[in-house]
Design a protein around this motif. Sequence first.
Motif, PDB file in Angstrom:
ATOM      1  N   ILE A 187       0.809  -1.161   0.062  1.00 22.30           N
ATOM      2  CA  ILE A 187       0.081   0.022   0.221  1.00 22.30           C
ATOM      3  C   ILE A 187       0.979   1.213   0.110  1.00 22.30           C
ATOM      4  N   GLY A 188       0.742   2.109  -0.819  1.00 23.08           N
ATOM      5  CA  GLY A 188       1.445   3.263  -0.838  1.00 23.08           C
ATOM      6  C   GLY A 188       1.445   3.984  -2.303  1.00 23.08           C
ATOM      7  N   ASP A 238      -3.654  10.663   1.947  1.00 27.39           N
ATOM      8  CA  ASP A 238      -4.839  10.699   2.529  1.00 27.39           C
ATOM      9  C   ASP A 238      -4.973   9.724   3.699  1.00 27.39           C
ATOM     10  N   ALA A 239      -4.755   9.712   4.854  1.00 27.20           N
ATOM     11  CA  ALA A 239      -4.494   8.991   5.913  1.00 27.20           C
ATOM     12  C   ALA A 239      -5.657   8.211   6.226  1.00 27.20           C
ATOM     13  N   ASN A 240      -6.825   8.797   6.006  1.00 24.04           N
ATOM     14  CA  ASN A 240      -8.153   7.974   6.352  1.00 24.04           C
ATOM     15  C   ASN A 240      -8.523   6.823   5.271  1.00 24.04           C
ATOM     16  N   VAL A 241      -7.914   7.227   4.122  1.00 20.62           N
ATOM     17  CA  VAL A 241      -8.167   6.189   2.967  1.00 20.62           C
ATOM     18  C   VAL A 241      -7.015   5.289   3.097  1.00 20.62           C
ATOM     19  N   ARG A 247      -7.044  -2.012   6.861  1.00 18.64           N
ATOM     20  CA  ARG A 247      -8.038  -2.691   7.324  1.00 18.64           C
ATOM     21  C   ARG A 247      -8.615  -3.630   6.752  1.00 18.64           C
ATOM     22  N   ALA A 248      -8.897  -3.238   5.528  1.00 20.41           N
ATOM     23  CA  ALA A 248      -9.350  -4.495   4.412  1.00 20.41           C
ATOM     24  C   ALA A 248      -8.470  -5.377   4.379  1.00 20.41           C
ATOM     25  N   ALA A 249      -7.327  -4.983   3.783  1.00 23.69           N
ATOM     26  CA  ALA A 249      -6.160  -5.929   3.245  1.00 23.69           C
ATOM     27  C   ALA A 249      -5.786  -6.646   4.710  1.00 23.69           C
ATOM     28  N   TRP A 250      -5.801  -6.082   5.766  1.00 23.57           N
ATOM     29  CA  TRP A 250      -5.424  -6.685   7.028  1.00 23.57           C
ATOM     30  C   TRP A 250      -6.181  -7.744   7.434  1.00 23.57           C
ATOM     31  N   ALA A 251      -7.729  -7.657   7.266  1.00 20.68           N
ATOM     32  CA  ALA A 251      -8.657  -8.588   7.584  1.00 20.68           C
ATOM     33  C   ALA A 251      -8.441  -9.863   6.475  1.00 20.68           C
TER      34      ALA A 251
END
Length: 764
Positions: A187-188, A238-241, A247-251
């Motif tokens: 992610i980045g 965008d830190a929120n995004v 969260r989705a990838a971690w799940a």
Amino acid sequence: MTRIPPSTHRRRRSDGSARAVLLVAVAVATVLSLVPAPASAAPRDSEGVRAGRMFVMSVPGLTWTEIERYDLPNLEAFFATAGLADLAPRGVSARSGPGDAYLTISAGSRATTERSVDGQVLALDDLSSGSAAGEIFRRRTGLVPDGNHVALGWPALQRSNARQPYDAVLGLLAETLEEHDVSMTAIGNADGTDSVAASYERQVALAASDTDGVVDGAIIGKDLLVPDPGAPFGLRLDANVVVDRFRAAWAEAAPSGQSNGGVVLVEASDLARVLRYRSSVDGRRYATLFEESLRSADEMFGRLMEEVDPSRDTVMVLAPYNRAGDRDLTAIGLRRPGTEPGYLGSASTQRPGFLTLVDIAPSVLVTFRVDRPVEMEGRPAELTASGDALDERVDHLIALNSASRFRERLLVPTTFVSVAIMTLLAAAAAVTLARERTSRWGRYIAPLALFDLAIFPASYLARGFPLEDLGIGFYWGFTLGVAAVIAAAATVAGRRTRRPRVALAAVLALVSLVLVVDVMTGSNLSLSAAFGYSPTGNSRLYGISNYSYGQLSAAACILAAFLATGPAQRRGRVLAIVLLVATLIVLGVPIWGSDVGGVLAFTPTVLVFAALVWKRRIRLRTIVAGGVATAAAITAFGFLDLARPPEERAHLGRLFERVGDEGLGPLLSIMERKFVANLRVSTSSMWVTAIPLAVAFWIFLSRYPGRPFRDLARRVPTLGAGLAAALVAAVLGSLVNDSGAIVGGVAALVITASLVHLAMDPGP
């Protein structure tokens, strides 16, 4: 009864004194070679690792100095519970940029990049030059991508690495994880430019690419960015995004019936933009932008850590590269479930507190109990627990980095001083011999020759002090002062015994013993010494360095020549061979010297010396025997290394592993790499200039009317054997080591200074 003249008594007493000094030196060296080294510093975890998830946070440009300087509560809280180390962000070059850093992580071996295309990682339907990225990729590779992103520059990246002798398999990490049902997501997005053309800076996705250049787990789109006029290139994350995507990838990375877990790599891409923006702003503005981005990264890291279960999940924070031209070591921290805070190390570095970039991929694999592919050069990080507080550990790592950087300031000037003194000595000795003024000027020139030799051990002993704190003035005062004391003491000893060999033998013994004792006690003086090694400049941080080999081999050969001279020639010859064999053992034993090139070069050296002192002709069968003996020595030391635990093996044992699994390919690659490095160094180092200057002096001693060398050979009959052996050690050492002619230059100085002393202080 025949009366022995008093002068003969004195001569025999003098010979006895000289031999006593030499015998003591040999005895000490032999005893030391038999003393076991302390327990290996290669670190180990107190507990194993558990399969689960792994969160990797990439913070480009982060060093331990920033951790000390700024208030970064979330990163500090993590580091307080983790194993820490200085990371050498080395790919093919000594310092990586974003492309080669993430490619090195993906391969677990040193990799290079093509800067113009390495960031072009696009989704299949992203348009580039009017075509979809998936179509362009298919045209370039002939492959139909089975992931959601592709690296358009993959063919160029593969070509660049195929030209390198490191056999890097790009994408090996993600492919190996996938084979064991472990996912990897990156992610980045570090896009941004002030020019009109588009800029793709998505190198972070290369770490998650497979071996075809396809990235199935990539969240690198423009939706991660928002406009910000005050940020570099007008963009920021965008830190929120980012948190939502994490969260989705971690799940999805959670272990399940179909998955053994997953790795999620998040890049603090605002810092990547700041590093790239460095050339566009002044120093003050850059410092402001870097601090702002670092604080934002710390805040984002804290939010991401809220999703992590420390009892099951592994977390790594690292800075895979620094700003262009910055040679500071970067920061890395690793926390595995059930482990204590401390220092990280690996079999690659053999030192707690140091890791290299090639160690990242194996460290990821071990988290999921996945065996490291033999193609990976690196080794997994291991932990040495420490009771030190975070501040103490950070201070220690900053000091290690400072010492390494300080060593860079020492190497060139110390080399210049040593070579310059050798040049002046050779010129002064030649003029003195030509004018037959030895009795008048020799008494001053001979001690200067000892002084030049003594600079070697003095420079190592100086590393016993915190030079980076005491400063360059202390270093020069200590090194030159100690060298002067050594030279003066040896000169006094030689003149009292009326045997100049005693003075020279004492200094040569000290040159050897400082190196031998240091390497047998952990090479602590060699680390960041002027003629040692440092993580900012060398890929190996243990054992005998190439500089040290040049000193030790030449000094040992000349000492052996002194031992083999005298009334009890047979016993002296045996002791001389024992000295050289003991030196070979120190060079080759994995827990000490671990010098493969040294063993290759010094084994024939021992045989040449033995043949010459026993007056045997060197024939073809002698050369064949030397080759067989060298192969036997390498094999013996290699199997000795293989007998050690895998996490403690030095580079010879690791080479044997690869040769056993892959055949001769890795060996040929190493030979090619050393040859290329040899050519590069042999045309750039100041030590190269010492060779022709030394050779000119040797020719003068041999050819000048009166033949000064013949007089030296009459007084030391086995001197020719010692010098011939030293030359073999120097030439072979230059050929088989990647430091090239540096080895020969160092040995040439030892030989030349020794000859100057013998010629200028002939004694009675």
